[in-house]
Design a protein around this motif. Structure first.
Motif, PDB file in Angstrom:
ATOM      1  N   UNK A 741     -29.156  31.027 -13.319  1.00 30.32           N
ATOM      2  CA  UNK A 741     -30.416  30.337 -13.588  1.00 30.32           C
ATOM      3  C   UNK A 741     -31.259  30.213 -12.317  1.00 30.32           C
ATOM      4  N   UNK A 742     -32.490  29.809 -12.502  1.00 34.55           N
ATOM      5  CA  UNK A 742     -33.461  29.708 -11.420  1.00 34.55           C
ATOM      6  C   UNK A 742     -33.045  28.709 -10.351  1.00 34.55           C
ATOM      7  N   UNK A 743     -32.260  27.701 -10.758  1.00 31.62           N
ATOM      8  CA  UNK A 743     -31.837  26.673  -9.810  1.00 31.62           C
ATOM      9  C   UNK A 743     -30.579  27.064  -9.030  1.00 31.62           C
ATOM     10  N   UNK A 744     -30.113  28.317  -9.207  1.00 26.68           N
ATOM     11  CA  UNK A 744     -28.933  28.769  -8.488  1.00 26.68           C
ATOM     12  C   UNK A 744     -27.626  28.352  -9.116  1.00 26.68           C
ATOM     13  N   UNK A 745     -27.665  27.887 -10.349  1.00 21.31           N
ATOM     14  CA  UNK A 745     -26.458  27.471 -11.058  1.00 21.31           C
ATOM     15  C   UNK A 745     -26.206  28.405 -12.237  1.00 21.31           C
ATOM     16  N   UNK A 746     -24.936  28.530 -12.603  1.00 20.23           N
ATOM     17  CA  UNK A 746     -24.578  29.333 -13.766  1.00 20.23           C
ATOM     18  C   UNK A 746     -24.756  28.520 -15.042  1.00 20.23           C
ATOM     19  N   UNK A 747     -25.297  29.166 -16.048  1.00 20.04           N
ATOM     20  CA  UNK A 747     -25.438  28.495 -17.346  1.00 20.04           C
ATOM     21  C   UNK A 747     -24.071  28.344 -18.001  1.00 20.04           C
ATOM     22  N   UNK A 748     -24.041  27.503 -19.064  1.00 22.00           N
ATOM     23  CA  UNK A 748     -22.822  27.365 -19.842  1.00 22.00           C
ATOM     24  C   UNK A 748     -21.767  26.512 -19.180  1.00 22.00           C
ATOM     25  N   UNK A 749     -20.553  26.652 -19.707  1.00 23.52           N
ATOM     26  CA  UNK A 749     -19.418  25.843 -19.251  1.00 23.52           C
ATOM     27  C   UNK A 749     -18.357  26.717 -18.601  1.00 23.52           C
ATOM     28  N   UNK A 750     -17.506  26.088 -17.818  1.00 21.03           N
ATOM     29  CA  UNK A 750     -16.412  26.809 -17.183  1.00 21.03           C
ATOM     30  C   UNK A 750     -15.534  27.460 -18.237  1.00 21.03           C
ATOM     31  N   UNK A 751     -15.180  28.689 -17.990  1.00 20.06           N
ATOM     32  CA  UNK A 751     -14.401  29.470 -18.952  1.00 20.06           C
ATOM     33  C   UNK A 751     -12.929  29.440 -18.574  1.00 20.06           C
ATOM     34  N   UNK A 752     -12.083  29.149 -19.585  1.00 22.77           N
ATOM     35  CA  UNK A 752     -10.635  29.175 -19.379  1.00 22.77           C
ATOM     36  C   UNK A 752      -9.977  29.952 -20.507  1.00 22.77           C
ATOM     37  N   UNK A 753      -8.803  30.462 -20.253  1.00 23.27           N
ATOM     38  CA  UNK A 753      -8.032  31.187 -21.263  1.00 23.27           C
ATOM     39  C   UNK A 753      -6.765  30.401 -21.565  1.00 23.27           C
ATOM     40  N   UNK A 754      -6.586  30.039 -22.843  1.00 20.25           N
ATOM     41  CA  UNK A 754      -5.458  29.204 -23.275  1.00 20.25           C
ATOM     42  C   UNK A 754      -4.552  30.039 -24.164  1.00 20.25           C
ATOM     43  N   UNK A 755      -3.262  29.904 -23.972  1.00 20.51           N
ATOM     44  CA  UNK A 755      -2.308  30.680 -24.768  1.00 20.51           C
ATOM     45  C   UNK A 755      -2.479  30.372 -26.246  1.00 20.51           C
ATOM     46  N   UNK A 756      -2.353  31.404 -27.074  1.00 19.89           N
ATOM     47  CA  UNK A 756      -2.502  31.263 -28.523  1.00 19.89           C
ATOM     48  C   UNK A 756      -1.447  30.305 -29.070  1.00 19.89           C
ATOM     49  N   UNK A 757      -1.814  29.354 -30.019  1.00 21.02           N
ATOM     50  CA  UNK A 757      -0.895  28.335 -30.554  1.00 21.02           C
ATOM     51  C   UNK A 757       0.257  28.954 -31.311  1.00 21.02           C
ATOM     52  N   UNK A 758       0.004  29.953 -32.154  1.00 24.48           N
ATOM     53  CA  UNK A 758       1.082  30.582 -32.932  1.00 24.48           C
ATOM     54  C   UNK A 758       2.105  31.216 -32.007  1.00 24.48           C
ATOM     55  N   UNK A 759       1.577  31.874 -31.002  1.00 23.56           N
ATOM     56  CA  UNK A 759       2.479  32.484 -30.030  1.00 23.56           C
ATOM     57  C   UNK A 759       3.293  31.420 -29.332  1.00 23.56           C
ATOM     58  N   UNK A 760       2.625  30.277 -29.047  1.00 27.24           N
ATOM     59  CA  UNK A 760       3.334  29.185 -28.388  1.00 27.24           C
ATOM     60  C   UNK A 760       4.464  28.669 -29.264  1.00 27.24           C
ATOM     61  N   UNK A 761       4.166  28.542 -30.591  1.00 25.13           N
ATOM     62  CA  UNK A 761       5.190  28.054 -31.519  1.00 25.13           C
ATOM     63  C   UNK A 761       6.376  28.977 -31.577  1.00 25.13           C
ATOM     64  N   UNK A 762       6.053  30.280 -31.613  1.00 17.40           N
ATOM     65  CA  UNK A 762       7.143  31.258 -31.661  1.00 17.40           C
ATOM     66  C   UNK A 762       7.995  31.171 -30.409  1.00 17.40           C
ATOM     67  N   UNK A 763       7.301  31.072 -29.277  1.00 12.33           N
ATOM     68  CA  UNK A 763       8.020  31.013 -28.008  1.00 12.33           C
ATOM     69  C   UNK A 763       8.874  29.751 -27.930  1.00 12.33           C
ATOM     70  N   UNK A 764       8.253  28.600 -28.332  1.00 14.06           N
ATOM     71  CA  UNK A 764       8.996  27.335 -28.293  1.00 14.06           C
ATOM     72  C   UNK A 764      10.188  27.374 -29.240  1.00 14.06           C
ATOM     73  N   UNK A 765       9.978  27.911 -30.473  1.00 11.04           N
ATOM     74  CA  UNK A 765      11.062  28.008 -31.442  1.00 11.04           C
ATOM     75  C   UNK A 765      12.179  28.873 -30.936  1.00 11.04           C
TER      76      UNK A 765
END
Length: 803
Positions: A741-765
């Motif tokens: 943006x014009x003010x030298x800041x990035x638009x939007x929100x910080x991006x993160x990658x979270x492990x898929x819930x189903x995969x988590x369930x399988x792994x936990x199980x």
């Protein structure tokens, strides 16, 4: 006074004659001026020395024993040729620039002749004057996987005056505690590759690991010298290769596993860097775009190792098409800055690419006072910035270690310089954008900054038509400049007015051999006879260009000059209303009144006490030195003639249109030359393009990809969009796209990658199931062992009863 001599008086004006460089054109030289104030050919050569140069216009006896002394302490031998001309050999030096020398013809008893030698950085030296490493990449990767065989080098046989030659390896290293008084630079002869070889311009050999710990030397050059000299004799006639990484002679351990060897070196360098002073906070920030980098000529210059105009051969910066270096080294640590750009004009960052921009602990071109690390031209840079790149990036795959200490500058704090220009008959555009014409005849202050100690002066002369008559208009004919105690540089129209003449301290400089010169407190670059750029330590730059008999002078000033300038190019403060302020502080009330503007311009005339100009002819003395610096009798034509019957009116209409057409029409109709008008039009358009190239650009800074994800896009300037995504098995949270943006800041929100819930369930199980299985198995084993112990105890009881 009769009998006055230039012996030991070079540069001095004596009572009855002169030994000053201006004496030639003034015809006041002492009779022996050329005999003792010598000119040489060639006047320049490699910093490594070995160049044979001849003294012009001086004669010697065949019995003369020539000794040359450089910098008052380094002596080399010379000789007298069959034409009674004296020769000297340039020495190996640890500095670039003009080196004073004295010459003795009596074996060093007295040194009566004086001259100067230009020592040149090997990277800036024309390849014709160096020994060439054929396939230099092979030389510097020798011993790494799949790189071996015979190495070859070639040279011009005329550079070594001998029928048979020795081929020697010389090494460079820096010893002592870094940044202490004991830190020293050292070139040393290591060993000979061949002796008594025919001087046929080529040499090939099969390298083997060096003996006697010589393989500890990792940087060096190959020297070819006459075989009549003992091995390793200093400062003899010779030709050198470029300095390079000595992969081809390293120990056997390197050849067995070059990546492991290099990793050990990389880790050792990493530890050393952690102990050395932090230098990044004093390096200059990179320009955001390639256009800015090429336009900011006062602070940045093309890196000869990655040049768009020479095919973009960017060995150390793959993916880049052009790099520039900060001209000045940082003040405390002598550090440098390198900025590289891709084909879109975007800066390449090391966080995205191995070919990114990198700062340097030691500036590649060195820096005054030179001689000691880290300011030795070329070699200090090799030791602290290039060899480590080989260790971490080229000989092994550990660039992340290197870039931890050499991260790119991302241009967020870069501020473009402000340009002011003088062109045509002459017209001015100030730093704050005010345009006007001033056709005074005399010498004037273009820019003066007391706080920065910068002075730029301009000289104007009446415009002469092709038939020899003069008109009531003037043009810029010379500019002179200085910063602090630097050398004084003057650029003026040559005698035929088809080239630019450059003077340093009133002596003409020749650029026939070199286009770049390191001078005292100043650098000068002249790639063609019509193009000169002068660069000062403050980052100020002055460009002088010639076209159709006129000079265009552009002054570029960095932001640090704000509120400190006065003169014909105005006050650089962002306020256009006060630019036309006379030397007495009076402001021009009506900028459209040419007479009032003329009075303002005349107020900036310089004096004999403040003049930086050279007066080396009777014409210059009579026209400028012995008369008022602003000629009050010269009244120019103030407005463009409006005569439809003028035979040039139609051509003026065709040539001159759009913005700036008024200046073009004036120069065509008053100067009576359509070529002059066209040159003025081009100069005006060039300045407008320069202003556009230097427009401030907003940067939002580097944007990292999310952990367990990736990004698309490496441009981080206003309006650029970066797309973010996650690896398989991860869900994206935050913004998929972010825009700067014009003010030298990035638009939007910080991006993160979270492990898929189903995969988590399988792994936990799976984990829980695995733990349960392990628990059951352990219980069965314990139960079995318990039963066995009981059975054993029962057997023991039965046995004891039987006894």
């Amino acid at each position: 006074m009769s009998g006055q001599t230039c012996m030991r008086n070079c540069g001095t004006k004596l009572q009855s004659c002169s030994c000053h460089p201006t004496c030639i054109s003034l015809k006041t030289c002492c009779a022996d001026y050329k005999e003792y104030c010598v000119e040489i050919f060639p006047y320049s050569g490699s910093i490594f020395g070995g160049t044979d140069f001849v003294v012009r216009d001086a004669s010697f006896n065949q019995s003369s024993q020539i000794v040359c002394r450089f910098n008052d302490d380094i002596k080399t031998g010379g000789y007298v040729d069959e034409n009674s001309r004296g020769h000297c050999i340039s020495p190996l030096l640890y500095e670039t620039g003009w080196i004073p020398f004295q010459m003795s013809s009596d074996n060093g008893t007295t040194f009566s002749r004086h001259g100067a030698w230009l020592s040149v950085h090997t990277g800036k030296l024309d390849s014709r004057f160096k020994a060439t490493l054929v396939n230099s990449t092979k030389w510097q990767y020798y011993g790494t996987p799949k790189v071996g065989g015979t190495l070859q080098m070639t040279w011009n046989t005329s550079l070594v005056r001998a029928e048979r030659v020795n081929v020697e390896l010389w090494g460079y290293r820096e010893t002592g505690e870094p940044y202490s008084d004991y830190w020293q630079a050292k070139w040393e002869y290591l060993y000979s590759l061949a002796r008594d070889q025919p001087n046929n311009g080529t040499f090939s050999f099969l390298p083997k690991p060096a003996e006697n710990d010589f393989s500890n030397w990792e940087l060096g050059c190959v020297r070819v010298s006459p075989s009549i000299y003992p091995d390793g004799m200093w400062n003899v006639h010779a030709v050198w290769s470029e300095d390079h990484a000595l992969a081809w002679h390293l120990e056997e351990k390197f050849r067995q596993d070059s990546a492991a060897w290099a990793l050990d070196k990389c880790l050792a360098w990493d530890q050393l860097e952690n102990k050395l002073p932090y230098f990044l906070n004093e390096t200059l920030d990179c320009p955001c775009t390639l256009a800015q980098a090429r336009a900011d000529t006062g602070r940045f210059h093309t890196d000869y190792g990655c040049d768009l105009e020479k095919g973009s051969v960017c060995t150390y910066h793959p993916g880049s098409i052009h790099c520039v270096r900060a001209i000045q080294a940082s003040p405390k640590y002598g550090a440098g800055q390198q900025c590289c750009y891709d084909s879109t004009g975007t800066q390449v960052l090391t966080a995205d690419s191995i070919g990114g921009s990198t700062p340097d602990r030691a500036h590649d071109w060195g820096s005054p006072p030179y001689k000691k690390p880290p300011r030795v031209p070329g070699d200090s840079h090799w030791v602290y910035d290039v060899l480590s790149f080989y260790y971490c990036c080229l000989w092994s795959d550990n660039c992340h270690i290197y870039f931890t200490h050499r991260p790119s500058s991302d241009c967020r704090t870069y501020l473009s310089p402000k340009p002011g220009v003088v062109f045509g008959d002459p017209h001015f555009i100030t730093f704050d954008g005010v345009s006007y014409s001033f056709n005074g005849k005399g010498e004037y202050s273009l820019v003066s900054s007391e706080s920065k100690q910068l002075t730029v002066q301009g000289r104007t002369e009446p415009l002469t038509l092709r038939n020899g008559t003069t008109v009531k208009a003037t043009k810029l004919s010379a500019v002179a400049m200085r910063e602090g105690s630097s050398d004084i540089i003057e650029v003026r129209l040559g005698s035929s007015q088809v080239y630019l003449e450059v003077l340093c301290n009133q002596k003409t400089l020749s650029f026939t051999e070199q286009s770049w010169m390191d001078l005292k407190g100043i650098f000068v670059f002249s790639p063609t006879p019509k193009n000169v750029t002068v660069m000062f330590p403050t980052g100020a730059g002055v460009e002088v260009r010639m076209g159709d008999g006129t000079m265009t002078t552009t002054v570029l000033l960095p932001e640090e000059f704000k509120d400190s300038t006065v003169g014909l190019l105005g006050k650089m403060n962002g306020d256009a209303s006060d630019d036309l302020t006379a030397s007495d502080g009076q402001l021009v009330s009506n900028q459209s009144n040419p007479e009032e503007v003329f009075t303002f311009g005349g107020s900036w005339a310089i004096t004999n006490d403040t003049s930086l100009f050279t007066y080396d002819s009777e014409y210059l003395l009579d026209t400028y030195f012995h008369v008022p610096r602003h000629d009050p009798s010269f009244v120019p034509v103030f407005s463009v003639p409006d005569n439809q019957d003028d035979p040039l009116a139609q051509q003026a209409s065709e040539i001159c249109s759009g913005e700036g057409s008024l200046y073009c029409r004036y120069d065509t109709l008053v100067g009576r030359d359509p070529k002059l008008g066209n040159a003025t039009r081009k100069s005006f358009q060039s300045h407008i393009s320069l202003v556009e190239d230097l427009e401030q650009v907003v940067s939002c800074g580097w944007l990292s990809p999310p952990k367990d994800g990736k990004k698309e896009g490496t441009r981080y300037l206003q309006g650029a969009t970066v797309r973010l995504s996650c690896n398989d098995g991860y869900n994206l949270e935050g913004s998929e796209e972010r825009t700067c943006k014009e003010n030298g800041q990035w638009s939007g929100e910080t991006t993160t990658c979270v492990a898929d819930n189903n995969l988590t369930g399988i792994v936990v199980g799976s984990v829980i199931g695995g733990l349960a299985l392990i628990t059951m198995t352990a219980a069965l084993i314990l139960q079995s062992r318990k039963q066995k112990r009981k059975a054993a105890q029962s057997d023991e009881t039965d046995g004891s009863l039987a006894l």
